[in-house]
Design an enzyme around this catalytic site. Structure first.
Site, PDB file in Angstrom:
ATOM      1  N   ILE A  14       0.836  -1.200   0.000  1.00 20.72           N
ATOM      2  CA  ILE A  14       0.000   0.000   0.000  1.00 20.72           C
ATOM      3  C   ILE A  14       0.871   1.251   0.000  1.00 20.72           C
ATOM      4  CG2 ILE A  14      -1.795   1.289   1.223  1.00 20.72           C
ATOM      5  CD1 ILE A  14      -2.827  -1.306   2.373  1.00 20.72           C
ATOM      6  N   ALA A  76       4.208   1.572   7.605  1.00 16.36           N
ATOM      7  CA  ALA A  76       5.117   0.474   7.938  1.00 16.36           C
ATOM      8  C   ALA A  76       4.511  -0.379   9.046  1.00 16.36           C
ATOM      9  CB  ALA A  76       6.469   1.037   8.384  1.00 16.36           C
ATOM     10  N   TYR A 142      -1.779  -8.235  16.734  1.00 11.17           N
ATOM     11  CA  TYR A 142      -1.681  -7.233  15.664  1.00 11.17           C
ATOM     12  C   TYR A 142      -2.767  -6.172  15.846  1.00 11.17           C
ATOM     13  CZ  TYR A 142      -2.053  -5.138  11.027  1.00 11.17           C
ATOM     14  OH  TYR A 142      -2.141  -4.246   9.979  1.00 11.17           O
ATOM     15  N   LYS A 146      -2.396  -2.087  16.777  1.00 17.49           N
ATOM     16  CA  LYS A 146      -2.984  -1.038  15.950  1.00 17.49           C
ATOM     17  C   LYS A 146      -3.911  -0.144  16.775  1.00 17.49           C
ATOM     18  CE  LYS A 146      -1.453  -1.645  11.667  1.00 17.49           C
ATOM     19  NZ  LYS A 146      -0.721  -0.584  10.930  1.00 17.49           N
ATOM     20  N   ASN A 171      -8.042  -6.201   3.850  1.00 16.75           N
ATOM     21  CA  ASN A 171      -7.901  -7.185   2.774  1.00 16.75           C
ATOM     22  C   ASN A 171      -7.659  -6.533   1.416  1.00 16.75           C
ATOM     23  OD1 ASN A 171     -10.191  -8.312   4.850  1.00 16.75           O
ATOM     24  ND2 ASN A 171      -8.661  -9.850   4.300  1.00 16.75           N
TER      25      ASN A 171
END
Length: 331
Positions: A14, A76, A142, A146, A171
């Site tokens: 991305i 990142a 994870y 976040k 996704n």
């Protein structure tokens, strides 16, 4: 006026697309990437590339001293939700502590806006479609990392006036994706397996569903987000509205690559079964173009995959916990 922007993870999937859109908007772009999951060839030739990690506090601070950044685009991350259970320390060091290094430097150097790519992993298993007003209940390290960064940005805004925009994509697939990463990005995994004449490996029965999102429906809006004043200090779901089962995805990819579907079902792993989100808040601010249909997006990615070929699947070398680790991830 030319803005100067830092893009972390700009050699990744991305991030590299966001860099391209920023260059097209006449930004001066500095890319910071440790190439652990990205490739230097992904970086736009007009961007300034710096190899290094966001966990390197000295390097991060030096970049902020060398360049007067207007904006920071933080993409990142090691975004392997399932694997994060087994690499907890690595996950928090890279996805949380590295992010804090960037937030600290952004406050100290008074940047205009910090654009952060979070994930719908922060929601966990909740009523669908997932909406921003729901209280996050992440079910893996994870997602926890976040969400912690999201909360830290809110705190930094309240205390120091740091403006931010948080996106929760999900996704995403398309060109520049690391199809050799066997732990994440099922679209790329399936395409890589087909190129190597392997069966498509599916955890469980394959009826789990996600809303697979083509990169062009995400990257342009992340890049131009600071131009939308109403988006400041807000959080937005971003991605496709249409959920698809993994079994259906496998069939669509096999059809696009003109091959038969051969699925090998593996033991069910720990994961949220169904996840897709509502994007009405995003649409009200950004007025996006219609989303790319799954079949169209897959065909575009297939063209890119055929032109680049298969990639050898890498194995994560520093597993911290082996208990309950899926067998397919042990070798």
């Amino acid at each position: 006026m030319q803005y100067t922007s830092l893009v972390t993870g700009g050699a990744g999937f991305i991030g590299s697309h966001v860099v391209t859109h920023l260059i097209q908007q006449n930004h001066k772009v500095i890319v910071l990437d440790d190439l652990s999951g990205g490739f230097k060839e992904n970086v736009h030739p007009k961007a300034i590339f710096k190899e290094g990690a966001i966990t390197d506090t000295q390097l991060v601070n030096a970049l902020f001293e060398e360049y007067t950044f207007d904006y920071v685009y933080h993409l990142a991350a090691y975004a392997a939700e399932g694997l994060s259970h087994f690499i907890r320390k690595f996950n928090y060091q890279n996805n949380l502590i590295g992010s804090i290094n960037l937030i600290n430097a952004s406050v100290n150097h008074a940047i205009k806006c910090f654009v952060f790519t979070s994930s719908i992993a922060v929601y966990g298993d909740q009523k669908l479609p997932l909406q921003e007003q729901q209280k996050p209940q992440p079910e893996d390290p994870y997602g926890i990392a976040k969400y912690a960064v999201e909360m830290d940005l809110e705190n930094a805004h309240k205390l120091f006036g740091l403006n931010y925009i948080t996106f929760r994509p999900h996704n995403v697939y398309g060109p520049n994706q690391n199809i050799g990463d066997k732990y994440r990005n099922v679209v790329g995994i399936f395409m890589n397996q087909i190129l190597q004449n392997k069966s498509l490996t599916v955890f469980g029965d394959g009826n789990q569903s996600r809303a697979f999102t083509y990169i062009d429906d995400v990257a342009p809006y992340i890049a131009k987000a600071p131009a939308f004043a109403k988006a400041y200090n807000q959080t937005f779901n971003i991605g496709s509205d249409i959920p698809t089962t993994v079994n259906t995805l496998a069939q669509e990819i096999a059809t696009a690559m003109k091959t038969e579907v051969h699925i090998e079902h593996l033991e069910q792993r720990e994961e949220v079964v169904h996840a897709y989100s509502d994007h009405s808040k995003f649409s009200s601010i950004f007025n996006p173009s219609p989303e790319t249909p799954l079949q169209e997006g897959i065909l575009k990615m297939v063209d890119w995959v055929y032109s680049h070929g298969a990639r050898e699947s890498s194995t994560f070398e520093n597993i911290e916990i082996t208990k309950n680790l899926p067998e397919s991830w042990k070798s």
